[in-house]
Every structure is written in C-alpha cells, then in structure tokens.
Design an enzyme around this catalytic site. Structure first.
Site: not given
Length: 309
Positions: A122-126, A144, A241
């Site tokens: 989540a939220p699905g970018g990668k 997730d 990150c």
C-alpha cells in the site's frame, strides 16, 4: 552545529546521531528536508506512451524534467494547476510518485511472465510500477496489513489498469503459507520514516531508539521470510525511507552474515555507509545505495539489491 539542529526541532539524541554520521553535512541534509520536494509523476505506459502524455501535459503548460533512474518518471518544474485535477490523472494515464520511490521497482527489474511478491504494497505506487514494467503479464502477490490503505491500493490499481496483481489483506510474514516460489521480491520495509521529515515533521522529535530497534527487528523477520520464498538465483530488493543505519546498513550486514546471498551493484545514489558510527562493515555493503535530500532532491532513501545463491 548541534544547536542549529535543535533549532530545527530535532531531539538531542537524533541531532547527536546525525552529527556523528555526517559531521557538518548533517545540517545541509536537515535543512534540505525542511523544503518541500518537487512533485513527481510516472507515465503509466499500460495506458499511454511516454511521448504522447508529455506532449498533452506540455500543451496545458506543465513543464518537467526526467527522473535520472526512471525513463517513465518526471519531476514538475512548472505546475500551472494541480496535476491531480487533470483528465490525464483521473483517467489513469499518470501516477504521482516521489522520485526515490520509483527506484526500487527499477532496481528489481521485474519481467513479463515472472512471479513477483510485494511484501508491503500500500498504497500501490511501487506495485503498479512493477505491473507496468511487466506489461501486465506474470503475477504480483501484493500484501499489506492496513485495511484502509489496501482500499486505496485497490482504487489506484483499478484506475491505472493493473490486472496482474492479487491483493492480500495480511502480513507478508505469512507469505510462505501460499506455497509459491518467487522470481523477484520487493520489500519496501516498514520503517521509522526519518527520511520523510518534509511531510512528517513531527518525526524530528517523537522518534526514539526503541522505535528504530522495533523496526529493525520487523525488517529482519520480513527479510528472512522474503528470502525463504525466493528461488535460487532470484532477486530481492530491500528499501526504506529511513536515514538510520540500524534499519539500512546493519540490516544488510546481517543478511550477508546469515544467508547465502550476494549484493548486486546499483548505479544511482551514493554508496551506503561502511563505517557508520565507526563500526566497520563489509565493503560489500557499499553496493547498496542512499539517496539524500541535499544532493538528490528526494526524500532520504535506502535501496539494496540482493541475489539468492
């Protein structure tokens, strides 16, 4: 120097840590994190060609420069109005994504027909970027634990036209229960997020070393699971990150010491630290990469590419 870091809101413990890691550069890194990052986006090649979308956006007054490590990625230099209100965004022709978070899917390089795991999706970018690189072929198992964030992931994947992904509302600590052997695994690990101060300023003061140690323990468990379901010769990309060596270099050193793996070199970013706080790590660890706000114009980010032998 330390007083300036205190003045920016950092706790004494973390101000002293960062000075110990980077010396005078710690202030440049901290000051860079006070500035907003450029808004970046990725062209969704499942729906449109890169050149066609960039021309459409140029006609509307948007200007941008290419992300060095992502041929579909761009950072805006002029945004006459919010790009998220354009028909191009609403119809899934693009996805707004921070530049450094585009790198893990590029580093993993998933191919058409492969079986891939996204251990914290989540939220699905990668996830959606991997589907794009796979041209919607093969299969992605995406995990997730956050129910609301999974709803957001489902909406994002639908808008972007992703059809090769199965979502699991479950911790990937249970990934072995699937009985699937994976070609590639992405672990964008839960972390303290100390590289995202630009959008989470409260983390300057409210994080503790207990938080770092908790995340490190979870990261190690997830890595162990990810490697257990990866085929021999398969690739796992680990990213955070976080700025903390305990969540980055020390975790990778632990992997090198305890598993039959090798680190593969990465082109972009700065070499990872090999003597954080004066602690000698393997020179191999330098093959992992760090991204810094003062040099790369991104959030603080760490990426390592691991091959199972």
């Amino acid at each position: 120097m330390l007083e300036k870091l205190f003045g920016l809101g950092y706790s004494r413990a973390f101000a002293e840590r960062y000075y110990g890691l980077w010396g005078e550069r710690a202030l440049a890194i901290a000051e860079a994190m006070e500035r907003p990052l450029p808004r970046c986006f990725r062209v969704n090649t499942l729906r449109i060609e890169v050149s066609k979308l960039t021309k459409l956006l140029n006609k509307k007054g948007f200007q941008f420069k290419r992300v060095p490590w992502a041929r579909e990625g761009f950072c805006l230099t002029r945004e006459p109005f919010s790009i998220t209100s354009t028909p191009e965004y609403l119809s899934g022709l693009l996805y707004v994504q921070e530049a450094s978070s585009m790198y893990p899917p590029v580093a993993l390089d998933p191919k058409q027909g492969e079986t891939v795991a996204d251990m914290a999706a989540a939220p699905g970018g990668k996830t959606s970027y991997m589907a794009q690189l796979m041209e919607n072929e093969g299969i992605i198992y995406a995990f997730d634990v956050g129910e609301e964030r999974l709803k957001e992931t489902r909406l994002n994947l639908s808008r972007l036209g992703v059809i090769n992904t199965v979502l699991f509302h479950k911790s990937s600590l249970y990934i072995d229960e699937l009985g699937v052997e994976f070609d590639k695994v992405l672990l964008d690990a839960p972390c303290t997020g100390s590289g995202t101060i630009h959008k989470n300023p409260e983390r300057k003061a409210n994080r503790t070393m207990e938080d770092v140690k908790f995340c490190q323990g979870l990261q190690m468990k997830l890595l162990e699971k990810g490697l257990s379901v990866l085929r021999k010769g398969g690739i796992l990309v680990y990213s955070t990150c976080s700025l903390e060596p305990e969540e980055n270099e020390f975790v990778i050193q632990w992997v090198l010491d305890n598993f039959d793996v090798e680190l593969l070199p990465l082109r972009h970013g700065e070499p990872a630290l090999t003597k954080p706080f004066g602690i000698e790590l393997s020179e191999e660890v330098a093959k992992a990469r760090r991204f810094y706000p003062d040099k790369h114009g991104t959030s603080g980010f760490f990426v390592a590419k691991i091959k199972k032998l």
